[in-house]
Design a protein around this motif. Structure first.
Motif, PDB file in Angstrom:
ATOM      1  N   SER A  62      48.391  29.363  18.897  1.00 32.51           N
ATOM      2  CA  SER A  62      49.010  28.661  18.156  1.00 32.51           C
ATOM      3  C   SER A  62      48.324  28.571  16.330  1.00 32.51           C
ATOM      4  O   SER A  62      48.687  28.137  15.760  1.00 32.51           O
ATOM      5  CB  SER A  62      48.803  27.156  18.444  1.00 32.51           C
ATOM      6  OG  SER A  62      49.777  26.960  19.498  1.00 32.51           O
ATOM      7  N   THR A 116      57.039  24.198  26.990  1.00 34.95           N
ATOM      8  CA  THR A 116      56.129  24.477  27.756  1.00 34.95           C
ATOM      9  C   THR A 116      55.215  23.617  28.805  1.00 34.95           C
ATOM     10  O   THR A 116      54.939  23.997  29.657  1.00 34.95           O
ATOM     11  CB  THR A 116      54.753  25.045  26.902  1.00 34.95           C
ATOM     12  OG1 THR A 116      54.117  24.112  26.271  1.00 34.95           O
ATOM     13  CG2 THR A 116      55.294  26.064  26.022  1.00 34.95           C
ATOM     14  N   TYR A 159      53.131  16.886  19.469  1.00 35.99           N
ATOM     15  CA  TYR A 159      52.880  18.410  19.120  1.00 35.99           C
ATOM     16  C   TYR A 159      53.781  19.090  20.268  1.00 35.99           C
ATOM     17  O   TYR A 159      54.148  18.644  21.213  1.00 35.99           O
ATOM     18  CB  TYR A 159      51.680  18.781  19.610  1.00 35.99           C
ATOM     19  CG  TYR A 159      50.973  20.183  19.496  1.00 35.99           C
ATOM     20  CD1 TYR A 159      51.830  21.333  20.105  1.00 35.99           C
ATOM     21  CD2 TYR A 159      50.232  20.419  18.209  1.00 35.99           C
ATOM     22  CE1 TYR A 159      51.391  22.381  20.012  1.00 35.99           C
ATOM     23  CE2 TYR A 159      50.111  21.925  18.103  1.00 35.99           C
ATOM     24  CZ  TYR A 159      50.646  22.820  19.150  1.00 35.99           C
ATOM     25  OH  TYR A 159      50.199  24.181  18.782  1.00 35.99           O
ATOM     26  N   ARG A 285      45.656  22.088  11.095  1.00 39.10           N
ATOM     27  CA  ARG A 285      44.978  20.802  11.582  1.00 39.10           C
ATOM     28  C   ARG A 285      43.665  20.581  10.473  1.00 39.10           C
ATOM     29  O   ARG A 285      43.037  21.439  10.011  1.00 39.10           O
ATOM     30  CB  ARG A 285      44.382  21.107  12.902  1.00 39.10           C
ATOM     31  CG  ARG A 285      45.242  21.097  14.091  1.00 39.10           C
ATOM     32  CD  ARG A 285      44.358  21.370  15.270  1.00 39.10           C
ATOM     33  NE  ARG A 285      45.231  21.761  16.579  1.00 39.10           N
ATOM     34  CZ  ARG A 285      46.209  20.819  17.000  1.00 39.10           C
ATOM     35  NH1 ARG A 285      46.179  19.456  16.703  1.00 39.10           N
ATOM     36  NH2 ARG A 285      46.856  21.010  18.111  1.00 39.10           N
ATOM     37  N   HIS A 298      43.311  25.886  12.555  1.00 39.28           N
ATOM     38  CA  HIS A 298      44.067  25.504  13.516  1.00 39.28           C
ATOM     39  C   HIS A 298      43.099  25.996  14.877  1.00 39.28           C
ATOM     40  O   HIS A 298      42.379  27.085  14.858  1.00 39.28           O
ATOM     41  CB  HIS A 298      45.439  26.439  13.658  1.00 39.28           C
ATOM     42  CG  HIS A 298      46.516  25.662  14.212  1.00 39.28           C
ATOM     43  ND1 HIS A 298      46.734  25.535  15.495  1.00 39.28           N
ATOM     44  CD2 HIS A 298      47.575  25.019  13.214  1.00 39.28           C
ATOM     45  CE1 HIS A 298      47.742  24.767  15.701  1.00 39.28           C
ATOM     46  NE2 HIS A 298      48.461  24.339  14.471  1.00 39.28           N
ATOM     47  N   THR A 299      43.670  25.471  16.060  1.00 39.41           N
ATOM     48  CA  THR A 299      43.156  25.963  17.292  1.00 39.41           C
ATOM     49  C   THR A 299      44.372  26.716  18.247  1.00 39.41           C
ATOM     50  O   THR A 299      45.347  26.725  17.688  1.00 39.41           O
ATOM     51  CB  THR A 299      42.986  24.751  18.343  1.00 39.41           C
ATOM     52  OG1 THR A 299      43.657  23.725  18.198  1.00 39.41           O
ATOM     53  CG2 THR A 299      41.544  24.053  17.666  1.00 39.41           C
ATOM     54  N   THR A 301      45.497  28.146  22.114  1.00 39.75           N
ATOM     55  CA  THR A 301      45.317  28.358  23.358  1.00 39.75           C
ATOM     56  C   THR A 301      46.464  29.093  24.122  1.00 39.75           C
ATOM     57  O   THR A 301      47.596  28.673  24.003  1.00 39.75           O
ATOM     58  CB  THR A 301      45.415  26.864  24.303  1.00 39.75           C
ATOM     59  OG1 THR A 301      44.329  25.987  23.884  1.00 39.75           O
ATOM     60  CG2 THR A 301      45.301  26.870  25.841  1.00 39.75           C
TER      61      THR A 301
END
Ligand SMILES: CC1(C)S[C@@H]2[C@H](NC(=O)CCCC[C@H](NC(=O)C[NH3+])C(=O)[O-])C(=O)N2[C@H]1C(=O)[O-]
Length: 349
Positions: A62, A116, A159, A285, A298-299, A301
């Motif tokens: 993401s 998802t 989200y 973020r 941003h993170t 996964t």
């Protein structure tokens, strides 16, 4: 900027902990006003036992959302898009509610359900079912619209990957090009991001890269090498491939004001609080660290890879940390400590 010097020993210790908790390997890079720190631990490839290299490419998940948001904010600067316009003005009939705006989509406030949740309820079977599939954007949006919205438009933060699938559709409709072309012409090329690619629907990661390993839901089951996948379930929400060097360059340039007008960047950075220490703007973020420093990025996964990619508000110091596993909450939480080491220094202990 008054920041403490990075705690590079502490950063290496974070990577060692992530490996001890199940990641085959991990890497981190700090770019601090022209000075670069690199550290790695463990393996990039369990099969060949090749050591992780700080230059290895990986799937960013993401973090892709920041790239998609940058393109749309550039289009707003070019007066080709209005952030407060309904999505349906640009994509007539796509969404069942004309009140959903571009800004709500980019801020995860649209209420669109995240498809998802269903897709990856069972991590390994869910992954295996889609790893070679190619979806159209409309197929992904249709999966979302099978469910009611999570909130009225603009009423709450929730989200959802669906939002950045819609963002990809907006990019392609307004520019008349693929998202790949938009990313390359507007970001990858101008910033000379030589390790950054959008290869969807190809499954291969170009050049030297870390393998990514999906942790199964059942303890004791073997890790799944998830390196090869189309990431078609995510596309403009999560399919970019990059490196720590390039993500540091990207967030340094973004926050340094080099990718859009100051007015648009301010809109991107206008945050809605998510929890005590995190907030979300538009594809961006903010994390508020214990030492009082706030960082922006941003993170990510995606099967096989956890990424943290953040920078100071002026873009002067950026850090990217990656572990080549996923579906392992301990590793994800441990890797967050890389931010404290990078931006709080030893006082972050
Ligand atoms: C909000 C997040 C965490 S989830 C979202 C997106 N990644 C996904 O939606 C993938 C979800 C499945 C990943 C998979 N997990 C399971 O299958 C669990 N059953 C695994 O861990 O490999 C991304 O990236 N974002 C992260 C973000 O923005 O930080």
């Amino acid at each position: 900027d008054g920041l403490a010097a990075p705690d590079t020993a502490g950063l290496t210790a974070v990577l060692r902990s992530a490996v001890a908790q199940g990641a085959p390997g991990a890497l981190a890079r700090i770019d601090d006003h022209g000075t670069t720190y690199r550290t790695t631990y463990g393996y990039a490839d369990r099969g060949t036992r090749r050591a992780m290299d700080a230059g290895d490419r990986f799937r960013v998940g993401s973090v892709t959302k920041s790239f998609s948001a940058v393109v749309l904010l550039q289009l707003a600067d070019e007066h080709r898009l209005e952030l407060d316009a309904p999505v349906n003005r640009y994509l007539p009939g796509l969404l069942p509610d004309d009140r959903i705006t571009v800004r709500q989509v980019l801020g995860h406030r649209s209420g669109l359900y995240d498809f998802t949740y269903d897709m990856f309820a069972d991590s390994v079977p869910g992954f295996e079912a889609v790893r070679h599939k190619v979806f159209t954007y409309r197929e992904l949006v249709a999966l979302s619209l099978k469910h009611p919205r999570t909130n009225a438009p603009g009423a709450a933060y929730s989200y959802s990957n669906t939002n950045f699938v819609v963002a990809g559709m907006l990019i392609e409709k307004i520019t008349g090009h693929s998202v790949r072309t938009a990313y390359e012409n507007r970001i990858f090329g101008p910033l000379n991001l030589q390790d950054t690619f959008y290869v969807h629907p190809d499954t291969a990661i170009p050049g030297a890269h870390a393998h990514g390993y999906l942790t199964p839901d059942r303890a004791g089951d073997p890790l799944v090498d998830a390196t090869e996948q189309t990431v078609s379930w995510a596309q403009s929400a999560g399919a970019i491939i990059s490196s720590a060097r390039d993500l540091d360059t990207f967030y340094g340039a973004l926050l340094g004001g080099r990718l859009m007008s100051a007015a648009r960047l301010a809109e991107m950075e206008r945050m809605n609080q998510v929890d005590a220490t995190t907030a979300y703007g538009l594809g961006l973020r903010r994390r508020d660290l214990p030492c009082g420093v706030s960082v922006y990025g941003h993170t990510g996964t995606v099967q096989g890879y956890y990424t943290y990619a953040f920078a100071t508000k002026d873009g002067g110091r950026s850090m990217t940390a990656v572990a080549n596993t996923s579906n392992n909450g301990e590793v994800l939480n441990t890797l967050a400590g890389a931010l404290d080491s990078a931006f709080c220094g030893k006082q972050g202990k």
